[in-house]
Design a protein around this motif. Structure first.
Motif, PDB file in Angstrom:
ATOM      1  N   LEU A   1      -2.010   7.133 -59.178  1.00 33.10           N
ATOM      2  CA  LEU A   1      -3.052   6.163 -58.847  1.00 33.10           C
ATOM      3  C   LEU A   1      -4.323   6.391 -59.653  1.00 33.10           C
ATOM      4  O   LEU A   1      -5.067   5.443 -59.926  1.00 33.10           O
TER       5      LEU A   1
ATOM      6  N   THR B   1      -3.444   4.576 -62.879  1.00 29.36           N
ATOM      7  CA  THR B   1      -2.988   3.183 -62.792  1.00 29.36           C
ATOM      8  C   THR B   1      -3.925   2.270 -62.000  1.00 29.36           C
ATOM      9  O   THR B   1      -3.770   1.048 -62.065  1.00 29.36           O
ATOM     10  N   ALA B   2      -4.869   2.836 -61.254  1.00 26.47           N
ATOM     11  CA  ALA B   2      -5.764   1.997 -60.449  1.00 26.47           C
ATOM     12  C   ALA B   2      -6.536   0.984 -61.299  1.00 26.47           C
ATOM     13  O   ALA B   2      -6.610  -0.204 -60.934  1.00 26.47           O
TER      14      ALA B   2
END
Length: 261
Positions: free
Chosen positions: A210, A213-214
């Motif tokens: 995350l 990739t956030a």
């Protein structure tokens, strides 16, 4: 109240400016032109203030469909990001396992939908989902009569499916790279401490994923919020709302609804 200085002469088919006395006659291009070449602008300005905004939220025939389109736009963008990320991550975890044979070939196959133009894929799926002659009904549903693009909920489901088909390869690529960047020493230490695979995923792999990739998920949300291509090419925004005062449909998102208007 606005009062025009132009007076229409039906017999002569001319407009006369009562303030200047100039007479404007139509030319072969549809414009009204005076003898000295002065051309009238099409229409005139009228100050409407906030009337259009008030109408957008008070006219039921307009406000109802507009609110539905707005809610569907957010739902479409959010659910598309979540489902495509989840499916891409699932495939990435499966094919990141060294025990899987032919991983390179399978990875290539799984990213093929990402290589085709979105508008072409949408048109192909539109034909495949045709209620009378589509491959989906004829082959996979054994000739069932399912109106995929004519029913509001089925049309939304079809859009989700097609957009998932187009979107998951992107997340498959992103999460594959992110998984390979997770330190193996960290996972090994967790394994020694007795953490199972699910605990390793929840406490180590997913948080690290995350982080990288956030920002991409936010960008993906913004892209799908304005994903005009898939809506216009697959359903055209339809099926249309009944009783709406503007041409909006059940699968329209805000950008396609504005285009329709």
């Amino acid at each position: 109240v606005y009062t025009s200085d132009l007076v229409w002469d039906a017999a002569a088919r001319t407009l006369t400016d009562t303030a200047t006395g100039a007479v404007y006659a139509p030319d072969d291009r549809g414009n009204f032109v005076s003898a000295d070449g002065d051309r009238l602008a099409a229409g005139w300005y009228v100050n409407v203030g906030f009337d259009n905004f008030v109408r957008a939220f008070t006219d039921r025939a307009y406000a109802g469909p507009l609110l539905q389109v707005g809610a569907w736009t957010f739902a479409f963008a959010i659910l598309t990001v979540l489902t495509s990320f989840g499916l891409g991550l699932l495939f990435a975890m499966i094919y990141n396992d060294p025990r899987v044979r032919g991983r390179k070939v399978l990875r290539t196959v799984f990213i093929l939908p990402y290589a085709f133009p979105a508008f072409m894929s949408a048109l192909l799926w539109r034909g495949m989902l045709n209620a009378e002659f589509g491959v989906v009904n004829e082959w996979f549903l054994l000739g069932a009569d399912v109106n995929w693009l004519g029913d509001p909920w089925l049309a939304k489901l079809a859009i989700f499916w097609v957009n998932l088909w187009l979107s998951y390869p992107y997340w498959f690529l992103v999460t594959t790279g992110a998984l390979q960047a997770v330190p193996s020493e960290t996972l090994e230490a967790a394994r020694v401490d007795g953490a199972g695979r699910s605990r390793q995923f929840r406490s180590i792999t997913l948080p690290l994923l995350l982080v990288s990739t956030a920002p991409l998920a936010i960008a993906s949300f913004a892209f799908n919020f304005n994903n005009f291509t898939i809506i216009f090419m697959l359903t055209g925004g339809g099926p249309a709302f009944r009783g709406a005062s503007v041409p909006m449909g059940s699968t329209d998102i805000l950008i396609s609804a504005i285009y329709q208007i």
